[in-house]
Motif scaffolding. Structure first.
Motif, PDB file in Angstrom:
ATOM      1  N   MET A   1     -64.957  -9.160  22.071  1.00 36.21           N
ATOM      2  CA  MET A   1     -63.525  -8.989  21.834  1.00 36.21           C
ATOM      3  C   MET A   1     -63.292  -8.393  20.439  1.00 36.21           C
ATOM      4  SD  MET A   1     -61.951 -12.513  23.386  1.00 36.21           S
ATOM      5  CE  MET A   1     -61.418 -12.649  25.096  1.00 36.21           C
ATOM      6  N   ALA A   2     -64.029  -8.919  19.442  1.00 38.38           N
ATOM      7  CA  ALA A   2     -63.853  -8.449  18.071  1.00 38.38           C
ATOM      8  C   ALA A   2     -64.295  -6.993  17.945  1.00 38.38           C
ATOM      9  CB  ALA A   2     -64.651  -9.334  17.117  1.00 38.38           C
ATOM     10  N   ILE A   3     -65.432  -6.658  18.575  1.00 44.04           N
ATOM     11  CA  ILE A   3     -65.941  -5.281  18.477  1.00 44.04           C
ATOM     12  C   ILE A   3     -65.020  -4.317  19.225  1.00 44.04           C
ATOM     13  CG2 ILE A   3     -67.848  -3.756  19.132  1.00 44.04           C
ATOM     14  CD1 ILE A   3     -69.738  -6.152  18.682  1.00 44.04           C
ATOM     15  N   LEU A   4     -64.580  -4.753  20.417  1.00 42.69           N
ATOM     16  CA  LEU A   4     -63.710  -3.894  21.232  1.00 42.69           C
ATOM     17  C   LEU A   4     -62.365  -3.647  20.539  1.00 42.69           C
ATOM     18  CD1 LEU A   4     -63.636  -2.507  24.012  1.00 42.69           C
ATOM     19  CD2 LEU A   4     -62.537  -4.546  24.895  1.00 42.69           C
ATOM     20  N   GLY A   5     -61.806  -4.676  19.958  1.00 44.52           N
ATOM     21  CA  GLY A   5     -60.533  -4.505  19.252  1.00 44.52           C
ATOM     22  C   GLY A   5     -60.746  -3.725  17.963  1.00 44.52           C
ATOM     23  N   GLY A   6     -61.891  -3.894  17.351  1.00 45.15           N
ATOM     24  CA  GLY A   6     -62.189  -3.182  16.102  1.00 45.15           C
ATOM     25  C   GLY A   6     -62.602  -4.160  15.030  1.00 45.15           C
TER      26      GLY A   6
ATOM     27  N   LEU B   1     -57.358  -6.787  11.689  1.00 40.43           N
ATOM     28  CA  LEU B   1     -56.657  -7.994  12.156  1.00 40.43           C
ATOM     29  C   LEU B   1     -55.936  -7.717  13.467  1.00 40.43           C
ATOM     30  CD1 LEU B   1     -55.248  -9.451   8.805  1.00 40.43           C
ATOM     31  CD2 LEU B   1     -57.287 -10.159  10.056  1.00 40.43           C
ATOM     32  N   LYS B   2     -55.217  -6.567  13.498  1.00 42.18           N
ATOM     33  CA  LYS B   2     -54.514  -6.270  14.758  1.00 42.18           C
ATOM     34  C   LYS B   2     -55.511  -5.970  15.865  1.00 42.18           C
ATOM     35  CE  LYS B   2     -53.496  -1.477  13.502  1.00 42.18           C
ATOM     36  NZ  LYS B   2     -52.488  -0.486  13.243  1.00 42.18           N
ATOM     37  N   GLY B   3     -56.689  -5.431  15.482  1.00 47.90           N
ATOM     38  CA  GLY B   3     -57.746  -5.181  16.459  1.00 47.90           C
ATOM     39  C   GLY B   3     -58.223  -6.473  17.110  1.00 47.90           C
ATOM     40  N   SER B   4     -58.264  -7.569  16.326  1.00 47.09           N
ATOM     41  CA  SER B   4     -58.690  -8.867  16.885  1.00 47.09           C
ATOM     42  C   SER B   4     -57.749  -9.273  18.005  1.00 47.09           C
ATOM     43  CB  SER B   4     -58.646  -9.959  15.811  1.00 47.09           C
ATOM     44  OG  SER B   4     -59.352  -9.555  14.680  1.00 47.09           O
ATOM     45  N   ILE B   5     -56.467  -9.109  17.751  1.00 43.80           N
ATOM     46  CA  ILE B   5     -55.468  -9.508  18.752  1.00 43.80           C
ATOM     47  C   ILE B   5     -55.540  -8.570  19.961  1.00 43.80           C
ATOM     48  CG2 ILE B   5     -52.983  -9.739  19.165  1.00 43.80           C
ATOM     49  CD1 ILE B   5     -52.839 -10.640  16.183  1.00 43.80           C
TER      50      ILE B   5
END
Lengths: 288, 372
Positions: A223-228, A232-236
């Motif tokens: 999830m963290a890698i996919l969001g970026g 922070l907004k990538g985590s969400i």
């Protein structure tokens, strides 16, 4: 409406957990595969107090954070001595240790049977639709976490932890005790993820060790890698996307005979395509 | 950001498309089960059992039956999501599921809140009993079946128990131990729990041998695991009578235990093989991936629900009352009668628990527990 609220709550819980993961993995370069275990420690610590001791939710909240913080602090001593692949493997090993503790410490965790009928926050009973209050509490918590992490990252402390990610040796030569910085990041990241675990336990009201096996640790990192990473907004975004995606696939209207298998294959395919075309994730700036 | 918002928008549209069902021409029935993953075989057979019933009886009250299947991969969180979708988007009033007890316990808070019937064909955890007023199950509770195994074990003096650390096996173990210790004041000479995926039981079996146990209860999650245990026990020269549970029923057990399978007994919930309609069902069904009783119980769940809707209409409160009031009847998988907890334990007659001698491959109902 209830279904959307349900998806929003699950997305929020995982967003909070991934914020913790990304703070360690994205900003500080601690690519750990053990945050699923942290989620489990928070979930069990809170659930045991709520169910068996009837403590108010805020007490369980503090206990979940404290228990996970303590576990992360203890783990940090052997873990932070390691680098690269060794760090990843040992953190992965911790996922197995934690899973086996959840499974075998029957007197505390009820073993493979897990804990059922875990109460939620008392506040949710203010409205008939308890899900709205639950979501509001979670969103408030996410906003506070975002604000707090943003402040930390903007501070001189934040500059140092990012520097340790880029080059630990140079940061040490510059006069910073990088171990203390990395340890504090790891502990706070664990606390955030552990609290997300408590919310998961009290929302679905039933937990067992299989929910917190190594699959969850891998999922949180994905999830963290996919969001970026380091976003922070990538985590969400990453957490929301991976919660929403399997739900969306329920609406594909596939024939019953191949329904479940096709959903799983589509899920994997979409992930591969996303990572192929966006290797830094949706909002990422940093690549492993 | 636009890329990220698109799935949410699609989901919102999908979520909003589910309106009130009202006086529809279709009767929607939901299904929750493990259609993929380790327990996929249970999902495959229970789904096929339900399909079979509705192929034979495609309409209720002259309306077409629409089955909506949701995969919950034997996981409480997925089951809660599946139930929320079925209840809110598809507006179903009845759900057949879950199959794993964790699925049933995960879905139950959702179905209870929305007053939707949840009828589980094969969940056996004792905790399902208190899952809610709208929750029913076809399979007897492990508390009942475990007591039968304990009664069998009490025919011997020195009892050893080996249990796999999974939710099914531990719940079963607890009910056996409860009966032995609390009711009969008998303490097993060996009572060991082994990790899931353990393939080497020799250290624990050595303990069983040293303790001179004359009966060994093997409470495992899968027939493969039991087969390995039985084979290793034979290799060590253990002569204790070995008993297994429901999960011993399957070719996998004999394939792994080989010659050691001879003489092993099992206390299982089983179909009555001598009935013509059961034989016919097996012929029509084809290949089974899980114990036959699983598909029979799911067929029976579909049958009972269809009869309830036929009698009182597509109204969950009326269906619930009908199920509680339903007089005892004989299903393909055995007697059906729900008690005040929605459990099918206090059946008219007796709980169908049999002892199988794998040497002949036949289940002999020599052990029938009378109604408690």
């Amino acid at each position: 409406m209830d279904y959307l609220l349900h998806i929003a709550i699950l997305s929020s819980i995982y967003s909070l957990a991934v914020l913790g993961q990304n703070y360690a993995s994205g900003y500080t370069g601690l690519i750990s595969i053990n945050h699923g275990a942290f989620m489990g420690i928070g979930a069990y610590a809170g659930a045991i107090l709520l169910k068996w001791y009837g403590v108010p939710f805020p007490v369980a909240f503090l206990a979940a954070g404290a228990a996970t913080g303590l576990a992360a602090w203890l783990l940090s001593f052997p873990l932070l001595k390691l680098k690269g692949d060794s760090f990843v493997l040992v953190s992965f090993g911790f996922s197995f240790i934690a899973f086996n503790l959840f499974l075998n410490w029957r007197g505390l965790t009820n073993g493979a049977l897990g804990l059922k009928a875990i109460p939620g926050p008392e506040l949710v009973n203010l409205l008939d639709n308890t899900k709205i209050i639950f979501l509001a509490i979670l969103l408030a918590l996410i906003l506070i976490t975002l604000w707090g992490l943003h402040k930390i990252l903007q501070s001189s402390y934040g500059v140092v932890i990012r520097a340790t990610r880029e080059n630990q040796k140079v940061t040490q030569i510059a006069g910073h005790c990088t171990d203390s910085y990395r340890r504090s990041v790891f502990v706070l990241s664990g606390v955030i993820t552990g609290i997300a675990g408590l919310f998961l336990a009290s929302y679905i009201s039933t937990i067992d060790p299989t929910l917190f096996n190594y699959h969850l640790s891998v999922l949180l990192l994905i999830m963290a890698i996919l969001g970026g990473l380091a976003s922070l907004k990538g985590s969400i975004a990453g957490a929301t996307l991976l919660i929403v995606l399997p739900e969306l696939l329920r609406f594909l209207g596939l024939p019953n005979s191949i329904l479940a298998e096709s959903q799983q294959i589509s899920y994997g395919l979409i992930l591969i395509l996303l990572m192929y075309y966006r290797p830094v994730g949706l909002f990422g700036t940093y690549k492993i | 950001m636009k890329k990220f918002l698109l799935p949410l928008l699609v989901l919102s549209l999908a979520a909003c498309s589910g309106g009130e069902q009202g006086e529809s021409d279709v009767i929607k029935i939901g299904y929750i089960g493990p259609m993929t993953g380790d327990a996929g075989s249970y999902g495959h057979d229970t789904k096929k059992g339900i399909d079979l019933y509705f192929q034979e009886h495609p309409t209720i009250q002259g309306k077409k039956v629409e089955l909506i299947y949701e995969d919950a991969i034997c996981n409480s969180q997925s089951a809660a999501s599946a139930a929320t979708k079925l209840v809110n988007i598809d507006q179903v009033k009845v759900i057949i599921g879950g199959q794993c007890s964790s699925e049933t316990l995960g879905a139950a808070p959702v179905t209870e809140q929305h007053k939707v019937i949840l009828i589980s064909p094969v969940s056996s955890s004792p905790e399902v009993r208190d899952a809610g007023d709208y929750v029913f199950r076809m399979y007897p509770s492990d508390a009942i079946v475990g007591q039968t195994l304990a009664e069998e074990a009490l025919k011997y003096e020195r009892i050893a128990i080996i249990t796999e650390s999974t939710d099914y096996a531990e719940a079963y173990h607890d009910s056996v131990l409860h009966y032995l210790v609390q009711a009969q004041e008998v303490t097993p000479v060996v009572d060991e729990i082994v990790q899931p995926n353990t393939a080497d039981f020799k250290t624990i079996l050595q303990k069983v041998q040293n303790a001179k146990a004359d009966v060994l209860l093997s409470i495992m999650q899968t027939p493969v695991k039991s087969g390995i245990l039985v084979k290793q026990a034979a290799e060590l020269g253990i002569t204790a009578q070995i008993y297994g549970t429901d999960t011993l029923a399957g070719d996998d057990f004999e394939q792994h235990a080989k010659n050691a399978a001879k003489g092993v007994k099992m206390v299982i919930v089983a179909e009555d093989d001598s009935r013509a309609e059961v034989k016919e069902f097996k012929k029509v069904f084809g290949n089974f991936q899980a114990p036959v009783i699983f598909s029979l119980k799911s067929y029976d769940a579909a049958h009972v629900l269809a009869d309830a809707i036929e009698a009182v209409g597509y109204d969950s409160d009326a269906i619930k009352q009908w199920l509680y009031d339903m007089p005892g009847r004989e299903g393909l998988g055995g007697p059906i009668e729900f008690d005040e907890y929605g459990e099918n334990n206090s059946q008219a007659g007796s709980v169908k628990v049999g002892v199988e001698d794998p040497a002949t491959g036949r289940i002999v109902f020599e052990l029938l527990r009378e109604e408690p």
